[in-house]
Design an enzyme around this catalytic site. Structure first.
Site, mmCIF file in Angstrom:
data_model
loop_
_atom_site.group_PDB
_atom_site.id
_atom_site.type_symbol
_atom_site.label_atom_id
_atom_site.label_comp_id
_atom_site.label_asym_id
_atom_site.label_seq_id
_atom_site.Cartn_x
_atom_site.Cartn_y
_atom_site.Cartn_z
ATOM 1 N N SER A 13 0.840 -1.214 0.000
ATOM 2 C CA SER A 13 0.000 0.000 0.000
ATOM 3 C C SER A 13 0.873 1.260 0.000
ATOM 4 O O SER A 13 0.489 2.276 -0.583
ATOM 5 C CB SER A 13 -0.967 0.005 1.187
ATOM 6 O OG SER A 13 -0.290 0.174 2.401
ATOM 7 N N ASN A 14 2.044 1.188 0.616
ATOM 8 C CA ASN A 14 2.951 2.348 0.551
ATOM 9 C C ASN A 14 3.516 2.532 -0.856
ATOM 10 O O ASN A 14 3.665 3.664 -1.320
ATOM 11 C CB ASN A 14 4.086 2.203 1.575
ATOM 12 C CG ASN A 14 3.642 2.611 2.959
ATOM 13 O OD1 ASN A 14 3.476 3.789 3.250
ATOM 14 N ND2 ASN A 14 3.397 1.630 3.817
ATOM 15 N N ILE A 88 16.111 -8.499 6.965
ATOM 16 C CA ILE A 88 17.211 -7.691 7.489
ATOM 17 C C ILE A 88 18.318 -7.710 6.440
ATOM 18 O O ILE A 88 18.628 -8.763 5.871
ATOM 19 C CB ILE A 88 17.697 -8.252 8.842
ATOM 20 C CG1 ILE A 88 16.606 -8.017 9.885
ATOM 21 C CG2 ILE A 88 19.007 -7.601 9.269
ATOM 22 C CD1 ILE A 88 16.904 -8.585 11.242
ATOM 23 N N LEU A 89 18.870 -6.528 6.168
ATOM 24 C CA LEU A 89 19.883 -6.409 5.115
ATOM 25 C C LEU A 89 21.286 -6.538 5.717
ATOM 26 O O LEU A 89 21.526 -6.095 6.847
ATOM 27 C CB LEU A 89 19.734 -5.054 4.419
ATOM 28 C CG LEU A 89 18.382 -4.892 3.693
ATOM 29 C CD1 LEU A 89 18.088 -3.429 3.418
ATOM 30 C CD2 LEU A 89 18.381 -5.698 2.408
ATOM 31 N N ASN A 103 13.567 4.017 4.826
ATOM 32 C CA ASN A 103 12.591 3.029 5.292
ATOM 33 C C ASN A 103 11.461 3.776 5.984
ATOM 34 O O ASN A 103 11.640 4.924 6.417
ATOM 35 C CB ASN A 103 13.281 2.083 6.276
ATOM 36 C CG ASN A 103 12.351 1.003 6.796
ATOM 37 O OD1 ASN A 103 11.537 0.445 6.050
ATOM 38 N ND2 ASN A 103 12.438 0.710 8.086
ATOM 39 N N HIS A 105 8.880 3.124 9.263
ATOM 40 C CA HIS A 105 8.718 2.239 10.417
ATOM 41 C C HIS A 105 7.477 2.679 11.198
ATOM 42 O O HIS A 105 7.282 3.875 11.440
ATOM 43 C CB HIS A 105 9.962 2.325 11.315
ATOM 44 C CG HIS A 105 9.875 1.434 12.514
ATOM 45 N ND1 HIS A 105 10.066 0.072 12.430
ATOM 46 C CD2 HIS A 105 9.589 1.700 13.811
ATOM 47 C CE1 HIS A 105 9.905 -0.456 13.636
ATOM 48 N NE2 HIS A 105 9.620 0.508 14.495
ATOM 49 N N ASP A 141 16.602 0.361 12.525
ATOM 50 C CA ASP A 141 15.642 1.442 12.816
ATOM 51 C C ASP A 141 16.291 2.625 13.545
ATOM 52 O O ASP A 141 15.648 3.257 14.399
ATOM 53 C CB ASP A 141 14.461 0.906 13.653
ATOM 54 C CG ASP A 141 13.689 -0.190 12.946
ATOM 55 O OD1 ASP A 141 13.631 -0.159 11.709
ATOM 56 O OD2 ASP A 141 13.155 -1.076 13.631
ATOM 57 N N GLU A 170 1.098 6.861 7.036
ATOM 58 C CA GLU A 170 2.273 6.473 6.233
ATOM 59 C C GLU A 170 2.127 6.934 4.791
ATOM 60 O O GLU A 170 3.081 7.410 4.176
ATOM 61 C CB GLU A 170 2.459 4.950 6.268
ATOM 62 C CG GLU A 170 2.937 4.446 7.608
ATOM 63 C CD GLU A 170 3.220 2.954 7.632
ATOM 64 O OE1 GLU A 170 3.918 2.516 8.553
ATOM 65 O OE2 GLU A 170 2.740 2.221 6.737
HETATM 66 C C1 GRF Z 1 4.066 -0.600 6.924
HETATM 67 O O1 GRF Z 1 3.267 -0.589 8.065
HETATM 68 C C2 GRF Z 1 5.439 -0.114 7.248
HETATM 69 O O2 GRF Z 1 5.482 0.730 8.349
HETATM 70 C C3 GRF Z 1 6.194 -1.374 7.573
HETATM 71 O O3 GRF Z 1 5.642 -2.346 6.715
HETATM 72 C C4 GRF Z 1 4.296 -2.001 6.402
HETATM 73 C C5 GRF Z 1 4.148 -2.106 4.918
HETATM 74 O O4 GRF Z 1 2.820 -2.015 4.498
HETATM 75 N N1 GRF Z 1 7.607 -1.164 7.376
HETATM 76 P P1 GRF Z 1 2.460 -2.015 2.944
HETATM 77 O O5 GRF Z 1 2.993 -3.310 2.345
HETATM 78 O O6 GRF Z 1 3.093 -0.823 2.317
HETATM 79 O O7 GRF Z 1 0.969 -1.974 2.886
#
Ligand code: GRF
Length: 210
Positions: A13-14, A88-89, A103, A105, A141, A170
């Site tokens: 979704s991001n 984890i990278l 990233n 978080h 993080d 986000e």
């Molecule tokens: C988000 O909540 C982000 O904070 C975390 O992973 C999730 C990813 O969600 N790192 P999406 O796949 O972008 O919906």
């Protein structure tokens, strides 16, 4: 124009919010370590190149990361965006992309690094919760925070409602931070300092939802 790669493992979704934002940078490719990730469909629908690099097929973290690194070089990437990428990278991969990888978080860093942030916030009884866009460093993080979305935890919030509310935030703060990187409003200097509008950024720019 800045060339962007987005690394995903899940719903994406991001990624969708970044696609919809019409950034002044170009999302050139999406890499997923999971073939079934819905994020891959989103990328294809938007006409973005995809690569599936399954971590299970590699003997260790370093060899998996080396293949991702080569793909990023092949796409000539300037900026790597982690968007729900659940691996984890390795330190060498992170160092190769230091200052060029961000990233998001789901907590108000430096609080609640790691997993299960919403439940931990509820357990503690915090009034405020949120999400943070940050540069990626070898410490988990812990890189410089750029933007934060802040919300008030309601009496009736659950892990699920907090997760949904944080996702909405986000989708606002991630595209904003990335656009600021693309248009030079945010700059990562060679000495590791981060500048916002030409001034050293000491604390993240906050967007409060109340
Ligand atoms: C988000 O909540 C982000 O904070 C975390 O992973 C999730 C990813 O969600 N790192 P999406 O796949 O972008 O919906």
């Amino acid at each position: 124009m800045i060339k962007i790669a987005v690394l995903v493992s899940g719903s994406g979704s991001n990624l969708q919010a970044l696609i919809d934002a019409n950034l002044s940078g170009k999302i050139v490719g999406v890499i997923s370590n999971k073939p079934e990730a819905y994020a891959l469909k989103r990328a294809k629908q938007a006409g973005i190149a995809t690569a599936i690099i399954e971590h299970k097929k590699y003997p260790n973290r370093e060899s998996f990361d080396a293949v991702m690194h080569q793909q990023l070089l092949d796409w000539d990437i300037d900026l790597v965006i982690l968007a729900g990428f659940m691996r984890i990278l390795s330190a060498s991969f992170v160092q190769s992309w230091q200052g060029k990888m961000v990233n998001i978080h789901p907590s108000l860093l430096p609080n609640y690094k790691g997993m299960h942030t919403h439940q931990r916030v509820l357990n503690t009884g915090d009034v405020l919760h949120g999400c943070t866009v940050h540069y990626v460093t070898t410490e988990l993080d812990a890189g410089q925070a750029l933007t934060q979305g802040v919300l008030k935890v309601g009496l009736h919030d659950t892990e699920e409602t907090l997760s949904n509310r944080i996702h909405v935030l986000e989708h606002l703060i991630y595209p904003q931070a990335i656009e600021w990187i693309c248009n030079g409003t945010i700059q990562h200097l060679d000495n590791g300092d981060v500048h916002y509008k030409g001034q050293k950024l000491d604390k993240p720019i906050q967007f409060c939802q109340f």
